[in-house]
Design a protein around this motif. Structure first.
Motif, PDB file in Angstrom:
ATOM      1  N   GLN A  41      18.457 -68.513   8.186  1.00 20.79           N
ATOM      2  CA  GLN A  41      18.465 -68.110   6.581  1.00 20.79           C
ATOM      3  C   GLN A  41      17.481 -68.670   5.841  1.00 20.79           C
ATOM      4  O   GLN A  41      16.788 -67.938   5.189  1.00 20.79           O
ATOM      5  N   THR A  42      17.389 -69.977   5.766  1.00 21.89           N
ATOM      6  CA  THR A  42      16.390 -70.700   5.155  1.00 21.89           C
ATOM      7  C   THR A  42      14.882 -70.195   5.464  1.00 21.89           C
ATOM      8  O   THR A  42      13.914 -70.177   4.627  1.00 21.89           O
ATOM      9  N   ARG A  43      14.867 -70.142   6.812  1.00 22.85           N
ATOM     10  CA  ARG A  43      13.508 -69.908   7.294  1.00 22.85           C
ATOM     11  C   ARG A  43      12.924 -68.471   7.044  1.00 22.85           C
ATOM     12  O   ARG A  43      11.928 -68.044   6.643  1.00 22.85           O
ATOM     13  N   GLN A  44      13.841 -67.661   7.053  1.00 24.09           N
ATOM     14  CA  GLN A  44      13.753 -66.243   6.600  1.00 24.09           C
ATOM     15  C   GLN A  44      13.440 -66.072   5.050  1.00 24.09           C
ATOM     16  O   GLN A  44      12.547 -65.193   4.837  1.00 24.09           O
ATOM     17  N   ALA A  45      14.237 -67.020   4.309  1.00 31.33           N
ATOM     18  CA  ALA A  45      13.873 -66.748   2.987  1.00 31.33           C
ATOM     19  C   ALA A  45      12.334 -67.095   2.626  1.00 31.33           C
ATOM     20  O   ALA A  45      11.664 -66.721   1.789  1.00 31.33           O
ATOM     21  N   PHE A  46      12.078 -68.309   3.285  1.00 32.79           N
ATOM     22  CA  PHE A  46      10.601 -68.935   2.857  1.00 32.79           C
ATOM     23  C   PHE A  46       9.876 -67.887   3.615  1.00 32.79           C
ATOM     24  O   PHE A  46       8.654 -67.541   2.927  1.00 32.79           O
ATOM     25  N   SER A  47       9.773 -67.423   4.548  1.00 38.54           N
ATOM     26  CA  SER A  47       9.041 -66.232   5.531  1.00 38.54           C
ATOM     27  C   SER A  47       8.779 -65.063   4.531  1.00 38.54           C
ATOM     28  O   SER A  47       7.671 -64.488   4.345  1.00 38.54           O
ATOM     29  N   GLY A  48       9.928 -64.781   3.966  1.00 36.44           N
ATOM     30  CA  GLY A  48       9.940 -63.721   2.913  1.00 36.44           C
ATOM     31  C   GLY A  48       9.451 -63.642   1.709  1.00 36.44           C
ATOM     32  O   GLY A  48       9.534 -62.882   0.851  1.00 36.44           O
ATOM     33  N   GLY A  49       9.056 -65.138   1.377  1.00 34.74           N
ATOM     34  CA  GLY A  49       8.260 -65.365   0.149  1.00 34.74           C
ATOM     35  C   GLY A  49       9.290 -65.429  -1.023  1.00 34.74           C
ATOM     36  O   GLY A  49       8.875 -65.419  -2.390  1.00 34.74           O
ATOM     37  N   SER A 109       5.291 -69.624  12.989  1.00 42.45           N
ATOM     38  CA  SER A 109       6.094 -68.776  12.532  1.00 42.45           C
ATOM     39  C   SER A 109       5.932 -68.495  10.898  1.00 42.45           C
ATOM     40  O   SER A 109       5.576 -67.259  10.532  1.00 42.45           O
ATOM     41  N   ALA A 110       5.932 -69.457  10.363  1.00 36.55           N
ATOM     42  CA  ALA A 110       5.886 -69.401   8.761  1.00 36.55           C
ATOM     43  C   ALA A 110       4.505 -68.625   8.339  1.00 36.55           C
ATOM     44  O   ALA A 110       4.230 -67.970   7.503  1.00 36.55           O
ATOM     45  N   GLU A 111       3.459 -69.211   9.022  1.00 37.75           N
ATOM     46  CA  GLU A 111       2.072 -68.864   8.631  1.00 37.75           C
ATOM     47  C   GLU A 111       1.775 -67.431   9.198  1.00 37.75           C
ATOM     48  O   GLU A 111       1.119 -66.621   8.226  1.00 37.75           O
ATOM     49  N   LYS A 112       2.450 -66.918  10.184  1.00 37.84           N
ATOM     50  CA  LYS A 112       2.314 -65.489  10.620  1.00 37.84           C
ATOM     51  C   LYS A 112       2.927 -64.758   9.651  1.00 37.84           C
ATOM     52  O   LYS A 112       2.409 -63.465   9.372  1.00 37.84           O
ATOM     53  N   ALA A 113       3.887 -65.084   9.224  1.00 37.20           N
ATOM     54  CA  ALA A 113       4.796 -64.273   8.373  1.00 37.20           C
ATOM     55  C   ALA A 113       4.052 -64.236   6.900  1.00 37.20           C
ATOM     56  O   ALA A 113       4.095 -63.295   6.142  1.00 37.20           O
ATOM     57  N   ALA A 114       3.597 -65.184   6.527  1.00 31.49           N
ATOM     58  CA  ALA A 114       3.030 -65.461   5.243  1.00 31.49           C
ATOM     59  C   ALA A 114       1.444 -64.723   5.165  1.00 31.49           C
ATOM     60  O   ALA A 114       1.143 -64.379   4.127  1.00 31.49           O
ATOM     61  N   ALA A 115       0.907 -64.662   6.251  1.00 33.37           N
ATOM     62  CA  ALA A 115      -0.374 -63.891   6.300  1.00 33.37           C
ATOM     63  C   ALA A 115      -0.548 -62.828   5.692  1.00 33.37           C
ATOM     64  O   ALA A 115       0.204 -61.763   5.803  1.00 33.37           O
ATOM     65  N   GLY A 116      -1.308 -62.833   4.501  1.00 33.43           N
ATOM     66  CA  GLY A 116      -1.711 -61.618   3.893  1.00 33.43           C
ATOM     67  C   GLY A 116      -0.981 -61.379   2.678  1.00 33.43           C
ATOM     68  O   GLY A 116      -0.929 -60.304   1.934  1.00 33.43           O
ATOM     69  N   HIS A 117       0.097 -62.417   2.399  1.00 36.68           N
ATOM     70  CA  HIS A 117       1.031 -62.044   1.475  1.00 36.68           C
ATOM     71  C   HIS A 117       1.185 -63.374   0.331  1.00 36.68           C
ATOM     72  O   HIS A 117       1.239 -63.181  -0.647  1.00 36.68           O
ATOM     73  N   PHE A 118       1.413 -64.660   0.833  1.00 29.68           N
ATOM     74  CA  PHE A 118       1.185 -65.455   0.216  1.00 29.68           C
ATOM     75  C   PHE A 118       0.496 -66.908   1.019  1.00 29.68           C
ATOM     76  O   PHE A 118       0.420 -66.838   2.135  1.00 29.68           O
ATOM     77  N   ARG A 119       0.188 -67.895   0.350  1.00 33.62           N
ATOM     78  CA  ARG A 119      -0.537 -69.013   0.882  1.00 33.62           C
ATOM     79  C   ARG A 119       0.579 -70.172   1.125  1.00 33.62           C
ATOM     80  O   ARG A 119       1.502 -70.303   0.499  1.00 33.62           O
ATOM     81  N   ILE A 120       0.155 -70.794   2.259  1.00 30.55           N
ATOM     82  CA  ILE A 120       1.184 -72.162   2.700  1.00 30.55           C
ATOM     83  C   ILE A 120       0.410 -73.335   2.777  1.00 30.55           C
ATOM     84  O   ILE A 120      -0.740 -73.260   3.138  1.00 30.55           O
ATOM     85  N   ARG A 121       0.832 -74.499   2.441  1.00 26.41           N
ATOM     86  CA  ARG A 121       0.644 -75.726   2.644  1.00 26.41           C
ATOM     87  C   ARG A 121       1.711 -76.567   3.111  1.00 26.41           C
ATOM     88  O   ARG A 121       2.770 -76.446   2.584  1.00 26.41           O
ATOM     89  N   THR A 122       1.331 -77.471   3.644  1.00 22.57           N
ATOM     90  CA  THR A 122       2.444 -78.492   4.299  1.00 22.57           C
ATOM     91  C   THR A 122       2.008 -79.912   3.787  1.00 22.57           C
ATOM     92  O   THR A 122       1.044 -80.317   3.754  1.00 22.57           O
TER      93      THR A 122
END
Length: 425
Positions: free
Chosen positions: A253-261, A275-288
């Protein structure tokens, strides 16, 4: 009396039967060996790598059991299989549970196979990682997937909250403050979530304790060592996470929430990166980023090592060849491209056509590799209550995150309860 015709037929039949009997062992020996392996998720990764292996070695087939949701469940499955006589050939076991299987005399020592290979360093195997798969001086696992606790940031939510995406906070008070600001955006947006449910072996809790220079167990592994200020600090952090709005959610659930922005900051394993980068592509930027550490701080190495469990000599040889492939440069390259794990083979990292260029072009993935110097063994509690202990720790943490109890009182109870479950001298 047998006629000449019948005699010839009889002799031909006898010769054919004898030839069949003589060739039967050879045919049986040339038949493919089928190895059975057990893993945690993701099954698709293991299925793909096993298919690659069988293309190279058609004499060895590999079947992958339904994956366990985590390493604790995987450990219980292996222990049950050892009782029922249905032990798998290879287990990709979490680093923290290697000692438990070795203590049960289920793990096959790999040193004879390793010595026969010669110089493992030239093949890309790193001695520091091998140390994490040793029990009583014997190597019982080949490091396959290496994970580190990592903070994931949704840079768009950070920016909307007034944060600087190019200068993310490096200390916990500032990280928590930013999480609070992100949460005030409303609309169901969550700020900071430091995942502890779903990560087996109390891994993320251990990471907090060890990041401050603390230890989980004494050097002889006979007593706990987290009753001091580092252990209290870790629980105080969970209280602050709860005060900042962290709610109880499963790891999925936490990962789904993050992946969903819908989440600004998530503390979890770097294995989630692809998985996170694939879900975020074209929607929001990620940094670790790494977790904040004191100068003497370390982090527990997550992930798993391949362990040989079969006692049949021929199957052991086949299993060893399979494990060498899985920990070799080609398989490690696909592991990283599919997940976010840190590769356990340095040849894959240094070779431009494998991961060299990949890491140059993917700074988020490089964060994990940069963590290798600060990674150390993932502690596993000794004795038959090992999994019960980590379940107990999770329950105590839950009482703090949900703000039902105070850290100081919980630490005292945790110390008492864990000690009661350790093997008694």
């Amino acid at each position: 009396m047998i006629s000449d015709l019948n005699r010839r037929d009889f002799l031909r039949g006898t010769a054919a039967a004898a030839a069949a009997a003589l060739s039967a062992p050879a045919l049986a020996q040339s038949a493919p060996i089928t190895l059975r392996i057990v893993t945690s998720t993701p099954k698709e990764l293991y299925d793909k790598l096993c298919a690659d292996f069988t293309q190279k070695r058609p004499d060895i087939r590999v079947t992958v059991d339904t994956p366990s949701p985590d390493y604790d469940d995987l450990t219980l499955r292996v222990l049950r299989a050892s009782i029922t006589g249905d032990i798998p050939d290879v287990a990709f076991q979490g680093f923290n549970r290697i000692n438990l299987l070795a203590q049960r005399d289920l793990a096959i020592p790999l040193d004879p196979f390793i010595n026969a290979e010669g110089d493992l360093a030239s093949l890309g195997y790193q001695p520091s990682l091998f140390d994490m798969a040793k029990v009583n001086g014997k190597t019982v696992g080949m490091p396959f997937a290496v994970a580190a606790p990592t903070l994931f940031y949704n840079l768009d939510l950070v920016e909307k909250a007034g944060g600087n995406p190019d200068k993310l906070p490096t200390e916990w008070p500032d990280i928590i403050s930013l999480g609070r600001k992100i949460r005030t955006q409303g609309g169901g947006i969550m700020g900071l979530h430091y995942a502890y449910i779903g990560h087996s072996g109390a891994w993320t809790w251990m990471a907090l304790v060890m990041s401050q220079g603390g230890s989980i167990m004494t050097p002889d592994e006979k007593d706990i060592a987290f009753e001091g200020p580092e252990g209290l600090w870790a629980l105080e952090m969970f209280k602050q996470f709860g005060q900042a709005g962290q709610i109880e959610m499963s790891l999925d659930q936490t990962r789904q929430a993050f992946s969903g922005g819908m989440m600004g900051i998530l503390g979890t394993s770097n294995s989630y990166l692809r998985s996170a980068e694939k879900a975020a592509a074209g929607h929001f930027r990620i940094r670790t980023t790494n977790l904040p550490l004191k100068p003497n701080g370390k982090l527990p190495t997550g992930g798993n090592a391949a362990m040989l469990l079969t006692r049949d000599p021929d199957r052991q040889k086949a299993a060893w060849d399979f494990v060498k492939f899985m920990t070799g440069p080609d398989a490690q390259t696909k592991l990283v491209n599919t997940t976010g794990y840190i590769p356990a083979n340095s040849v894959a990292v240094k070779t431009p056509d494998l991961l060299g260029k990949f890491f140059a072009d993917n700074p988020n993935a490089m964060v994990g590799v940069e963590q290798l110097p600060i990674l150390t063994a993932w502690p596993g509690f000794p004795g038959e209550n090992a999994i019960k202990i980590t379940d107990l720790i999770r329950d105590h943490i839950q009482s703090v995150v949900t703000l039902h109890r105070e850290p100081k009182a919980v630490l005292a109870d945790m110390v008492r309860d864990v000690r009661a479950l350790l093997p008694q001298a």
